[in-house]
Scaffold this motif. Structure first.
Motif, PDB file in Angstrom:
ATOM      1  N   GLY A  11      18.980   9.215 -28.528  1.00 46.42           N
ATOM      2  CA  GLY A  11      19.294   8.131 -27.613  1.00 46.42           C
ATOM      3  C   GLY A  11      20.684   8.275 -27.025  1.00 46.42           C
ATOM      4  N   LEU A  12      21.645   8.670 -27.874  1.00 45.13           N
ATOM      5  CA  LEU A  12      23.011   8.866 -27.415  1.00 45.13           C
ATOM      6  C   LEU A  12      23.084  10.009 -26.415  1.00 45.13           C
ATOM      7  CD1 LEU A  12      26.023   8.209 -27.613  1.00 45.13           C
ATOM      8  CD2 LEU A  12      26.169   9.775 -29.543  1.00 45.13           C
ATOM      9  N   LEU A  13      22.382  11.086 -26.693  1.00 44.37           N
ATOM     10  CA  LEU A  13      22.372  12.230 -25.777  1.00 44.37           C
ATOM     11  C   LEU A  13      21.765  11.834 -24.437  1.00 44.37           C
ATOM     12  CD1 LEU A  13      21.177  15.066 -28.198  1.00 44.37           C
ATOM     13  CD2 LEU A  13      23.486  14.697 -27.324  1.00 44.37           C
ATOM     14  N   ALA A  14      20.712  11.011 -24.481  1.00 44.68           N
ATOM     15  CA  ALA A  14      20.073  10.591 -23.241  1.00 44.68           C
ATOM     16  C   ALA A  14      21.015   9.749 -22.403  1.00 44.68           C
ATOM     17  CB  ALA A  14      18.802   9.811 -23.560  1.00 44.68           C
ATOM     18  N   ALA A  15      21.796   8.888 -23.079  1.00 46.08           N
ATOM     19  CA  ALA A  15      22.717   8.024 -22.346  1.00 46.08           C
ATOM     20  C   ALA A  15      23.854   8.815 -21.712  1.00 46.08           C
ATOM     21  CB  ALA A  15      23.278   6.958 -23.290  1.00 46.08           C
ATOM     22  N   LEU A  16      24.291   9.874 -22.363  1.00 47.36           N
ATOM     23  CA  LEU A  16      25.441  10.640 -21.879  1.00 47.36           C
ATOM     24  C   LEU A  16      25.072  11.720 -20.882  1.00 47.36           C
ATOM     25  CD1 LEU A  16      27.409  11.106 -25.229  1.00 47.36           C
ATOM     26  CD2 LEU A  16      27.834   9.437 -23.409  1.00 47.36           C
ATOM     27  N   SER A  21      22.883  14.902 -13.026  1.00 55.33           N
ATOM     28  CA  SER A  21      24.281  15.332 -13.072  1.00 55.33           C
ATOM     29  C   SER A  21      24.470  16.679 -13.733  1.00 55.33           C
ATOM     30  CB  SER A  21      25.119  14.281 -13.813  1.00 55.33           C
ATOM     31  OG  SER A  21      24.696  14.206 -15.159  1.00 55.33           O
ATOM     32  N   ARG A  22      23.398  17.272 -14.264  1.00 56.88           N
ATOM     33  CA  ARG A  22      23.554  18.524 -14.981  1.00 56.88           C
ATOM     34  C   ARG A  22      22.509  19.533 -14.532  1.00 56.88           C
ATOM     35  NH1 ARG A  22      26.359  18.887 -19.869  1.00 56.88           N
ATOM     36  NH2 ARG A  22      27.553  17.027 -20.413  1.00 56.88           N
ATOM     37  N   ALA A  23      22.785  20.791 -14.832  1.00 56.82           N
ATOM     38  CA  ALA A  23      21.871  21.857 -14.430  1.00 56.82           C
ATOM     39  C   ALA A  23      20.936  22.262 -15.561  1.00 56.82           C
ATOM     40  CB  ALA A  23      22.664  23.084 -13.968  1.00 56.82           C
ATOM     41  N   GLU A  24      21.134  21.683 -16.786  1.00 59.20           N
ATOM     42  CA  GLU A  24      20.309  22.078 -17.908  1.00 59.20           C
ATOM     43  C   GLU A  24      18.862  21.615 -17.722  1.00 59.20           C
ATOM     44  OE1 GLU A  24      23.180  20.581 -18.143  1.00 59.20           O
ATOM     45  OE2 GLU A  24      24.460  21.498 -19.656  1.00 59.20           O
ATOM     46  N   THR A  25      17.963  22.226 -18.468  1.00 64.99           N
ATOM     47  CA  THR A  25      16.581  21.761 -18.489  1.00 64.99           C
ATOM     48  C   THR A  25      16.452  20.643 -19.506  1.00 64.99           C
ATOM     49  OG1 THR A  25      16.013  23.449 -20.122  1.00 64.99           O
ATOM     50  CG2 THR A  25      15.669  24.001 -17.801  1.00 64.99           C
ATOM     51  N   TYR A  26      15.449  19.769 -19.274  1.00 63.91           N
ATOM     52  CA  TYR A  26      15.314  18.572 -20.095  1.00 63.91           C
ATOM     53  C   TYR A  26      13.901  18.433 -20.629  1.00 63.91           C
ATOM     54  CZ  TYR A  26      19.841  16.939 -18.441  1.00 63.91           C
ATOM     55  OH  TYR A  26      21.180  16.823 -18.183  1.00 63.91           O
ATOM     56  N   VAL A  27      13.802  17.637 -21.695  1.00 66.17           N
ATOM     57  CA  VAL A  27      12.495  17.198 -22.175  1.00 66.17           C
ATOM     58  C   VAL A  27      12.468  15.678 -22.096  1.00 66.17           C
ATOM     59  CG1 VAL A  27      12.098  19.171 -23.677  1.00 66.17           C
ATOM     60  CG2 VAL A  27      13.284  17.154 -24.584  1.00 66.17           C
ATOM     61  N   ALA A  28      11.252  15.137 -21.915  1.00 70.08           N
ATOM     62  CA  ALA A  28      11.079  13.694 -21.832  1.00 70.08           C
ATOM     63  C   ALA A  28      10.448  13.194 -23.124  1.00 70.08           C
ATOM     64  CB  ALA A  28      10.192  13.341 -20.646  1.00 70.08           C
ATOM     65  N   LEU A  29      11.043  12.162 -23.696  1.00 69.40           N
ATOM     66  CA  LEU A  29      10.535  11.552 -24.921  1.00 69.40           C
ATOM     67  C   LEU A  29       9.924  10.198 -24.572  1.00 69.40           C
ATOM     68  CD1 LEU A  29      13.608  12.254 -27.246  1.00 69.40           C
ATOM     69  CD2 LEU A  29      11.577  13.657 -26.925  1.00 69.40           C
ATOM     70  N   PRO A  30       8.606  10.023 -24.740  1.00 69.13           N
ATOM     71  CA  PRO A  30       7.974   8.752 -24.371  1.00 69.13           C
ATOM     72  C   PRO A  30       8.440   7.616 -25.272  1.00 69.13           C
ATOM     73  CG  PRO A  30       6.396  10.186 -25.477  1.00 69.13           C
ATOM     74  CD  PRO A  30       7.633  11.013 -25.243  1.00 69.13           C
ATOM     75  N   ASN A  31       8.638   6.435 -24.658  1.00 73.60           N
ATOM     76  CA  ASN A  31       9.041   5.260 -25.435  1.00 73.60           C
ATOM     77  C   ASN A  31       7.888   4.743 -26.291  1.00 73.60           C
ATOM     78  OD1 ASN A  31      11.611   5.272 -24.199  1.00 73.60           O
ATOM     79  ND2 ASN A  31      10.786   4.160 -22.429  1.00 73.60           N
ATOM     80  N   ARG A 149      12.621   8.696 -22.163  1.00 67.46           N
ATOM     81  CA  ARG A 149      14.054   8.976 -22.305  1.00 67.46           C
ATOM     82  C   ARG A 149      14.245  10.481 -22.146  1.00 67.46           C
ATOM     83  NH1 ARG A 149      15.599   8.239 -27.528  1.00 67.46           N
ATOM     84  NH2 ARG A 149      13.419   8.280 -28.182  1.00 67.46           N
ATOM     85  N   LEU A 150      15.366  10.882 -21.567  1.00 70.67           N
ATOM     86  CA  LEU A 150      15.621  12.294 -21.294  1.00 70.67           C
ATOM     87  C   LEU A 150      16.670  12.846 -22.243  1.00 70.67           C
ATOM     88  CD1 LEU A 150      15.714  12.260 -17.387  1.00 70.67           C
ATOM     89  CD2 LEU A 150      13.824  12.899 -18.878  1.00 70.67           C
ATOM     90  N   VAL A 151      16.427  14.056 -22.715  1.00 68.50           N
ATOM     91  CA  VAL A 151      17.368  14.751 -23.600  1.00 68.50           C
ATOM     92  C   VAL A 151      17.414  16.211 -23.167  1.00 68.50           C
ATOM     93  CG1 VAL A 151      17.863  15.444 -25.978  1.00 68.50           C
ATOM     94  CG2 VAL A 151      16.818  13.227 -25.525  1.00 68.50           C
ATOM     95  N   GLU A 152      18.630  16.778 -23.170  1.00 67.98           N
ATOM     96  CA  GLU A 152      18.739  18.196 -22.851  1.00 67.98           C
ATOM     97  C   GLU A 152      17.894  18.996 -23.836  1.00 67.98           C
ATOM     98  OE1 GLU A 152      22.721  19.605 -22.689  1.00 67.98           O
ATOM     99  OE2 GLU A 152      23.380  17.990 -21.370  1.00 67.98           O
ATOM    100  N   GLU A 153      17.135  19.932 -23.327  1.00 65.33           N
ATOM    101  CA  GLU A 153      16.196  20.685 -24.155  1.00 65.33           C
ATOM    102  C   GLU A 153      16.885  21.398 -25.311  1.00 65.33           C
ATOM    103  OE1 GLU A 153      12.520  23.869 -23.651  1.00 65.33           O
ATOM    104  OE2 GLU A 153      14.044  23.701 -22.081  1.00 65.33           O
ATOM    105  N   GLN A 154      18.044  22.013 -25.043  1.00 67.87           N
ATOM    106  CA  GLN A 154      18.745  22.752 -26.078  1.00 67.87           C
ATOM    107  C   GLN A 154      19.184  21.825 -27.204  1.00 67.87           C
ATOM    108  OE1 GLN A 154      18.980  25.976 -26.482  1.00 67.87           O
ATOM    109  NE2 GLN A 154      20.139  25.722 -28.386  1.00 67.87           N
ATOM    110  N   ARG A 155      19.720  20.671 -26.822  1.00 66.01           N
ATOM    111  CA  ARG A 155      20.171  19.729 -27.853  1.00 66.01           C
ATOM    112  C   ARG A 155      18.986  19.145 -28.623  1.00 66.01           C
ATOM    113  NH1 ARG A 155      25.450  16.447 -25.632  1.00 66.01           N
ATOM    114  NH2 ARG A 155      26.529  18.231 -24.724  1.00 66.01           N
ATOM    115  N   TYR A 156      17.888  18.936 -27.902  1.00 67.04           N
ATOM    116  CA  TYR A 156      16.698  18.440 -28.582  1.00 67.04           C
ATOM    117  C   TYR A 156      16.217  19.461 -29.612  1.00 67.04           C
ATOM    118  CZ  TYR A 156      11.829  17.276 -29.433  1.00 67.04           C
ATOM    119  OH  TYR A 156      10.630  16.991 -30.044  1.00 67.04           O
ATOM    120  N   ARG A 157      16.213  20.732 -29.246  1.00 62.40           N
ATOM    121  CA  ARG A 157      15.772  21.781 -30.168  1.00 62.40           C
ATOM    122  C   ARG A 157      16.701  21.849 -31.379  1.00 62.40           C
ATOM    123  NH1 ARG A 157      11.815  24.944 -28.126  1.00 62.40           N
ATOM    124  NH2 ARG A 157      11.461  24.890 -25.866  1.00 62.40           N
ATOM    125  N   GLU A 158      18.000  21.710 -31.129  1.00 60.27           N
ATOM    126  CA  GLU A 158      18.958  21.758 -32.236  1.00 60.27           C
ATOM    127  C   GLU A 158      18.741  20.592 -33.196  1.00 60.27           C
ATOM    128  OE1 GLU A 158      22.714  21.798 -30.324  1.00 60.27           O
ATOM    129  OE2 GLU A 158      22.607  23.927 -29.738  1.00 60.27           O
TER     130      GLU A 158
END
Length: 534
Positions: A11-16, A21-31, A149-158
């Protein structure tokens, strides 16, 4: 990482990290989880009672299943009931069709599940284009952005990798049930014999000294499964720490602590060949009690031990009321936790080791027992005979045999509870807390499903033909359910029958034989019950 911490982090990653605003790839987490229909234009399909399908998901009204149309596999919806008629029922992880039914398959189902992550390919006009599994492939589908909610894919994997790592570490801490074949057990037995010979050759025989009082020779024994009592005594001139075989258990994490806090280091574990006794060789030769095999009926005795596992040494008095070459019977009312306690006479000499109690509830209906000294609990202690044959046990072999026996004893106890409930009312749901054997828990689920289906016949309007079909389906499931339980009992009995016991002790052999007999009896009873019911 705990799941709720994981969610907070995401959730924190999604908010930030907004997508734009970024070039990274993302994954979507359903609510939340939800289903979306999409056109597949397959028309109507017929489903028959002989068919069963894998359940992908379900809600209160329908099952979602995978259906192979030949050129593609899609997820379609099957109602549980329609116009009061049972259409489909669950059987484990599959759904069975109760009668021929026609399904309109012009649309398929996309399942979006909370807890899953979907790759994001584009974002515009408050919509996200996601890659989702559809049928036998994938599809890019737009969804409202506020559902995710959106999270950077790399951070999600980590974050996911860290959570999986924690789960693996937790699983590694759980005790494993070791499995050894006959050759390995024979090799370990020979190795332990050789080691035992060296330990005994190096044993010191110091001048005889006795503790100030019997409790000073008593200690608490703990292992991976629990705790009990033991004591220091001299046998054939050497001081050992004695307890029961069942107190030693698997021998894992074995610790000995005397009443004064002194810790003793176990060097070797040996079990009596013919009774529930264990002796543990120790490096030290501290003051110890003497032992005798002579016991007179009527002699006063005292049991010193860890009553009820409270961790303190208690004193329980009584007298000897029965005597044999290998055991005594006493009125001293020892309780669980006292197993392995010394039973000493008025000369502070050990006459036996507190071991087991028996009580036959049917005795109270027997007039020959009523009012006598034998209509209550009877307690026994086994003697420390100098002629006992001691069998050294390698820790791996001891851990294996005890783990298998303990698991089977738990399964037998749970099986007996299930059979008692089932026998009392075969058509009632079974609700028994604490059933942790997967096969038994699965059987209860299947049983309750059949019971529910059978109960649903009441008040339903069926033609005679439809009713007979439904009853036949329920009967078939009932027979299959009964056979599966009988098969489980027989498998358990066969496992005990074929369990290698190398080296062999009477204590383990008796437990294994009782388990084999218990499961065999349950299989016979259940088979007879099943034939009469269905």
């Amino acid at each position: 990482m705990k799941p709720f911490i994981h969610l907070l982090l995401l959730g924190l990653l999604a908010a930030l990290a907004p997508l734009t605003s970024r070039a990274e790839t993302y994954v979507a987490l359903p609510n939340n989880s939800f289903a979306v229909r999409y056109p597949i234009n397959q028309g109507k399909i017929k489903l028959y009672p002989s068919q069963s399908f894998e359940i992908v998901s379900e809600n209160k009204d329908a099952y979602y299943i995978k259906y192979d149309f030949g050129d593609a596999v899609h997820i379609i919806e099957i109602p549980k009931r329609k116009n009061g008629r049972i259409i489909s029922t669950r059987e484990g992880n599959t759904v069975d069709i109760a009668g021929m039914v026609v399904i309109n398959a012009d649309k398929g189902i996309i399942l979006i599940e909370k807890g899953s992550a979907y790759p994001v390919t584009a974002s515009h006009d408050n919509k996200l284009e996601l890659i989702v599994p559809v049928g036998s492939g994938q599809r890019r589908v737009p969804f409202p952005a506020n559902l995710f909610r959106l999270v950077e894919e790399q951070r999600y994997r980590e974050a996911t990798a860290e959570e999986n790592k924690s789960a693996v570490a937790a699983a590694d801490q759980e005790p494993n049930l070791p499995t050894l074949d006959v050759e390995e057990l024979e090799r370990l037995a020979e190795a332990e014999k050789a080691r035992a010979a060296k330990v005994h050759a190096a044993a010191r025989i110091d001048s005889h000294s006795r503790p100030p009082s019997p409790p000073d020779a008593v200690g608490l024994v703990t292992n991976a499964q629990g705790s009990g009592t033991g004591f220091l005594a001299r046998l054939n001139g050497v001081v050992y720490f004695f307890t029961n075989s069942h107190v030693v258990g698997s021998g894992r994490d074995l610790k000995i602590r005397l009443r004064n806090g002194t810790e003793l280091k176990p060097l070797l574990v040996e079990l009596a060949a013919d009774r529930d006794l264990a002796r543990i060789s120790i490096a030290e030769q501290p003051p110890a009690l003497n032992v005798t095999v002579h016991a007179d009926i009527g002699d006063k005795v005292t049991v010193y031990g860890n009553s009820a596992g409270a961790g303190v040494i208690t004193e329980i008095r009584g007298k000897i009321v029965g005597d044999a070459f290998d055991r005594i019977e006493t009125t001293a009312k020892f309780v669980p936790g006292n197993s392995g306690s010394p039973i000493v006479n008025k000369k502070d000499t050990v006459v036996a080791v507190a071991t087991y109690a028996i009580f036959n509830p049917s005795d109270k209906f027997d007039w020959t027992m009523a009012g006598s000294g034998f209509d209550k609990v009877r307690r026994f202690g086994v003697k420390l005979d100098p002629a006992i044959t001691w069998v050294p046990f390698h820790p791996e072999a001891l851990a294996m045999i005890n783990a298998r026996i303990i698991a089977a004893e738990a399964a037998l106890e749970q099986s007996s509870m299930i059979m008692s409930s089932y026998y009392d009312d075969p058509f009632a749901p079974i609700v028994i807390p604490g059933i942790d054997n997967p096969r038994l828990a699965q059987w209860i689920t299947a049983h309750n499903a059949v019971v529910k289906e059978y109960a649903s016949l009441e008040g339903k309007r069926y033609t005679m033909s439809e009713r007979n079909k439904v009853i036949n389906i329920i009967r078939n499931r009932g027979r299959a359910k009964g056979r599966s339980l009988t098969d489980f009992f027989r498998e358990q009995a066969d496992e005990m029958k074929n369990l290698p016991l190398i080296p062999r002790t009477g204590h383990h052999a008796d437990r294994i034989e009782k388990l084999e007999q218990g499961f065999t009896q349950l299989a016979t009873v259940n088979e007879s019950l099943n034939q009469g019911l269905w």
